[in-house]
Scaffold this motif. Structure first.
Motif, PDB file in Angstrom:
ATOM      1  N   ALA A  93      18.810  26.679 -12.681  1.00  0.00           N
ATOM      2  CA  ALA A  93      17.520  25.988 -12.780  1.00  0.00           C
ATOM      3  C   ALA A  93      17.529  24.928 -13.881  1.00  0.00           C
ATOM      4  O   ALA A  93      16.527  24.237 -14.089  1.00  0.00           O
ATOM      5  CB  ALA A  93      16.406  26.992 -13.037  1.00  0.00           C
ATOM      6  N   GLY A  94      18.655  24.832 -14.609  1.00  0.00           N
ATOM      7  CA  GLY A  94      18.770  23.801 -15.628  1.00  0.00           C
ATOM      8  C   GLY A  94      18.479  24.263 -17.032  1.00  0.00           C
ATOM      9  O   GLY A  94      18.234  23.427 -17.914  1.00  0.00           O
ATOM     10  N   PHE A  95      18.495  25.586 -17.285  1.00  0.00           N
ATOM     11  CA  PHE A  95      18.185  26.117 -18.614  1.00  0.00           C
ATOM     12  C   PHE A  95      19.361  26.918 -19.158  1.00  0.00           C
ATOM     13  O   PHE A  95      19.502  28.098 -18.859  1.00  0.00           O
ATOM     14  CB  PHE A  95      16.926  26.991 -18.570  1.00  0.00           C
ATOM     15  CG  PHE A  95      15.681  26.240 -18.195  1.00  0.00           C
ATOM     16  CD1 PHE A  95      15.046  25.433 -19.123  1.00  0.00           C
ATOM     17  CD2 PHE A  95      15.166  26.337 -16.915  1.00  0.00           C
ATOM     18  CE1 PHE A  95      13.904  24.733 -18.781  1.00  0.00           C
ATOM     19  CE2 PHE A  95      14.035  25.638 -16.562  1.00  0.00           C
ATOM     20  CZ  PHE A  95      13.391  24.829 -17.497  1.00  0.00           C
ATOM     21  N   PRO A  96      20.213  26.296 -19.964  1.00  0.00           N
ATOM     22  CA  PRO A  96      21.267  27.054 -20.658  1.00  0.00           C
ATOM     23  C   PRO A  96      20.641  28.080 -21.592  1.00  0.00           C
ATOM     24  O   PRO A  96      19.518  27.894 -22.093  1.00  0.00           O
ATOM     25  CB  PRO A  96      22.031  25.983 -21.442  1.00  0.00           C
ATOM     26  CG  PRO A  96      21.662  24.684 -20.795  1.00  0.00           C
ATOM     27  CD  PRO A  96      20.273  24.859 -20.271  1.00  0.00           C
ATOM     28  N   THR A  97      21.356  29.156 -21.838  1.00  0.00           N
ATOM     29  CA  THR A  97      20.772  30.253 -22.621  1.00  0.00           C
ATOM     30  C   THR A  97      20.440  29.844 -24.047  1.00  0.00           C
ATOM     31  O   THR A  97      19.521  30.396 -24.657  1.00  0.00           O
ATOM     32  CB  THR A  97      21.740  31.446 -22.653  1.00  0.00           C
ATOM     33  OG1 THR A  97      23.006  31.011 -23.195  1.00  0.00           O
ATOM     34  CG2 THR A  97      21.963  31.998 -21.253  1.00  0.00           C
ATOM     35  N   ASN A  98      21.166  28.857 -24.598  1.00  0.00           N
ATOM     36  CA  ASN A  98      20.959  28.524 -26.008  1.00  0.00           C
ATOM     37  C   ASN A  98      19.685  27.734 -26.271  1.00  0.00           C
ATOM     38  O   ASN A  98      19.334  27.483 -27.427  1.00  0.00           O
ATOM     39  CB  ASN A  98      22.170  27.750 -26.545  1.00  0.00           C
ATOM     40  CG  ASN A  98      22.365  26.424 -25.832  1.00  0.00           C
ATOM     41  OD1 ASN A  98      21.972  26.261 -24.686  1.00  0.00           O
ATOM     42  ND2 ASN A  98      22.968  25.462 -26.517  1.00  0.00           N
ATOM     43  N   VAL A  99      18.956  27.321 -25.232  1.00  0.00           N
ATOM     44  CA  VAL A  99      17.718  26.562 -25.455  1.00  0.00           C
ATOM     45  C   VAL A  99      16.484  27.451 -25.359  1.00  0.00           C
ATOM     46  O   VAL A  99      15.359  26.964 -25.542  1.00  0.00           O
ATOM     47  CB  VAL A  99      17.586  25.388 -24.449  1.00  0.00           C
ATOM     48  CG1 VAL A  99      18.800  24.487 -24.517  1.00  0.00           C
ATOM     49  CG2 VAL A  99      17.352  25.893 -23.021  1.00  0.00           C
ATOM     50  N   LEU A 100      16.662  28.746 -25.084  1.00  0.00           N
ATOM     51  CA  LEU A 100      15.516  29.630 -24.844  1.00  0.00           C
ATOM     52  C   LEU A 100      15.268  30.539 -26.049  1.00  0.00           C
ATOM     53  O   LEU A 100      16.185  30.964 -26.742  1.00  0.00           O
ATOM     54  CB  LEU A 100      15.762  30.475 -23.591  1.00  0.00           C
ATOM     55  CG  LEU A 100      15.950  29.692 -22.289  1.00  0.00           C
ATOM     56  CD1 LEU A 100      16.263  30.631 -21.132  1.00  0.00           C
ATOM     57  CD2 LEU A 100      14.718  28.847 -21.974  1.00  0.00           C
ATOM     58  N   HIS A 101      13.989  30.856 -26.267  1.00  0.00           N
ATOM     59  CA  HIS A 101      13.585  31.720 -27.381  1.00  0.00           C
ATOM     60  C   HIS A 101      12.216  32.304 -27.059  1.00  0.00           C
ATOM     61  O   HIS A 101      11.543  31.895 -26.094  1.00  0.00           O
ATOM     62  CB  HIS A 101      13.535  30.925 -28.688  1.00  0.00           C
ATOM     63  CG  HIS A 101      12.666  29.695 -28.612  1.00  0.00           C
ATOM     64  ND1 HIS A 101      11.291  29.737 -28.721  1.00  0.00           N
ATOM     65  CD2 HIS A 101      12.980  28.381 -28.414  1.00  0.00           C
ATOM     66  CE1 HIS A 101      10.798  28.523 -28.608  1.00  0.00           C
ATOM     67  NE2 HIS A 101      11.798  27.671 -28.409  1.00  0.00           N
ATOM     68  N   LEU A 102      11.763  33.251 -27.883  1.00  0.00           N
ATOM     69  CA  LEU A 102      10.420  33.802 -27.761  1.00  0.00           C
ATOM     70  C   LEU A 102       9.421  32.865 -28.459  1.00  0.00           C
ATOM     71  O   LEU A 102       9.770  31.776 -28.889  1.00  0.00           O
ATOM     72  CB  LEU A 102      10.371  35.207 -28.359  1.00  0.00           C
ATOM     73  CG  LEU A 102      11.144  36.281 -27.594  1.00  0.00           C
ATOM     74  CD1 LEU A 102      11.068  37.622 -28.327  1.00  0.00           C
ATOM     75  CD2 LEU A 102      10.623  36.436 -26.175  1.00  0.00           C
ATOM     76  N   SER A 103       8.172  33.303 -28.586  1.00  0.00           N
ATOM     77  CA  SER A 103       7.145  32.454 -29.207  1.00  0.00           C
ATOM     78  C   SER A 103       7.558  32.017 -30.601  1.00  0.00           C
ATOM     79  O   SER A 103       7.207  30.912 -31.034  1.00  0.00           O
ATOM     80  CB  SER A 103       5.815  33.207 -29.255  1.00  0.00           C
ATOM     81  OG  SER A 103       5.341  33.463 -27.945  1.00  0.00           O
ATOM     82  N   ASP A 104       8.242  32.874 -31.303  1.00  0.00           N
ATOM     83  CA  ASP A 104       8.858  32.497 -32.569  1.00  0.00           C
ATOM     84  C   ASP A 104      10.219  31.881 -32.257  1.00  0.00           C
ATOM     85  O   ASP A 104      11.102  32.566 -31.729  1.00  0.00           O
ATOM     86  CB  ASP A 104       9.020  33.727 -33.460  1.00  0.00           C
ATOM     87  CG  ASP A 104       9.630  33.396 -34.818  1.00  0.00           C
ATOM     88  OD1 ASP A 104      10.201  32.301 -34.972  1.00  0.00           O
ATOM     89  OD2 ASP A 104       9.541  34.247 -35.721  1.00  0.00           O
ATOM     90  N   PRO A 105      10.442  30.588 -32.549  1.00  0.00           N
ATOM     91  CA  PRO A 105      11.694  29.926 -32.169  1.00  0.00           C
ATOM     92  C   PRO A 105      12.943  30.560 -32.761  1.00  0.00           C
ATOM     93  O   PRO A 105      14.048  30.332 -32.262  1.00  0.00           O
ATOM     94  CB  PRO A 105      11.506  28.493 -32.706  1.00  0.00           C
ATOM     95  CG  PRO A 105      10.024  28.304 -32.779  1.00  0.00           C
ATOM     96  CD  PRO A 105       9.478  29.649 -33.160  1.00  0.00           C
TER      97      PRO A 105
END
Length: 367
Positions: A93-105
């Motif tokens: 879907a275009g989202f590498p794992t390293n760009v994702l986080h919870l509400s706290d970055p």
């Protein structure tokens, strides 16, 4: 041509070049480190490139469950929550794992067996979690967020992801015993549907005001003898949730709705018609305490069953403790507005024949 080396081979080559003083620029144009080496794609994945970034794609032959939610799986326990997503579905879907986080970055996910796992709790990993109550439930809320950009220079092709998830606990629910038995601890387990939480309610009779000596076998209890009761909830965060006893009553049979009954606690306060009842602690922690004096029912009844109706109260911005002083005991504001209730029962206390001149006695047997 291009030589693709594993990372370990690359390091070995660098050492050899340094040892033999071979200029690095001579071979840099023909040596490339394998970009798939450190991705550890699983058997259900394959390594490939998308928009200049290497990642793990899903095998074409494998099904893609819950594709729109990236095969999300949620677990709620006490005041913590875990959400995991399919790595390959995210990458496609275009989202590498390293760009994702919870509400706290600062709270990133961890890779486990091809899944990106996010976790929060109320200790060292709050991660921007928000605790709210809506009148029937208390809710821990968080979200998985991220921005990916496949372009560069003066343009962008940004894609934003926000997946909200929550752990939901009922503030009040109806729990009943399915059979008649005589426990020293009355325990009710209630598992809510998937994606929601679980907690446990216990009601334990004690012999002393310090609540240090529970009844642990067949005990003789005289009529008019004081019994100390603890109602406690396990599996919730005691810093944020309190146990509130709404009412307690006794019946001669194991039926909460039996017509013959005697009220001990009404609207979180002692029954004004029974001066032997005292509420010691209610609405201040996960444990509530009260005592009453043993009684017997008139007529052909030999048993006494105790029932209590409780609910959970969110301590933040709520007055969970009732004011039972004269003139106030019926004005206690409710922390939740709902028709549901949680009921728990303990018993029977069984009346036995006493010796001449003695009071009636009750035994509390351990099965």
């Amino acid at each position: 041509y291009t030589i693709i080396l594993q990372s370990t081979e690359y390091m070995t080559l660098m050492c050899l070049l340094h040892y033999h003083s071979i200029p690095l620029f001579i071979i840099l144009s023909s040596v490339t480190v394998d970009p798939c080496a450190d991705l550890s794609c699983t058997e259900e994945e394959w390594c490939g490139e998308r928009d200049g970034v290497y990642g793990c794609f899903c095998n074409q032959s494998d099904p893609r469950p819950r594709d729109k939610s990236y095969d999300s799986r949620e677990t709620c326990e006490s005041s913590s929550g875990t959400m995991s997503l399919s790595r390959c579905q995210l990458f496609e879907a275009g989202f590498p794992t390293n760009v994702l986080h919870l509400s706290d970055p600062s709270c990133n996910g961890m890779l486990q067996n091809g899944r990106l796992v996010f976790h929060f709790d109320n200790d060292e990993n709050i991660c921007g979690t928000n605790l709210t109550a809506n009148g029937t439930h208390f809710i821990y809320e968080n979200s998985i967020q991220g921005v990916a950009d496949s372009a560069g220079g003066p343009i962008n092709r940004k894609k934003e992801l926000e997946l909200r998830f929550s752990c939901i606990y009922k503030l009040r629910q109806t729990l009943t015993m399915g059979m008649e038995f005589s426990p020293l601890q009355s325990i009710v387990h209630k598992t809510l549907p998937d994606g929601q939480g679980m907690y446990q309610v216990r009601m334990i009779p004690y012999q002393d005001a310090a609540f240090s000596h529970p009844y642990n076998g067949t005990e003789d209890i005289e009529v008019d003898q004081r019994i100390f009761m603890e109602v406690t909830v396990q599996g919730v965060d005691g810093r944020q949730i309190a146990t509130v006893i709404d009412s307690c009553w006794v019946t001669p049979v194991n039926d909460q709705n039996y017509a013959v009954r005697w009220d001990l606690i009404i609207n979180r306060c002692p029954n004004p018609g029974d001066n032997t009842v005292k509420v010691l602690q209610n609405g201040v922690s996960t444990a509530a305490h009260f005592f009453f004096k043993m009684l017997a029912f008139n007529g052909n009844y030999s048993k006494v069953f105790l029932h209590c109706c409780i609910h959970l109260c969110l301590l933040q911005n709520n007055n969970c403790a009732a004011n039972c002083s004269p003139g106030h005991q019926h004005r206690a504001g409710r922390s939740v507005d709902t028709q549901d209730r949680a009921s728990i029962s303990v018993g029977p206390f069984i009346r036995t024949a006493g010796h001449t001149g003695e009071h009636s006695r009750f035994t509390f047997p351990l099965l």
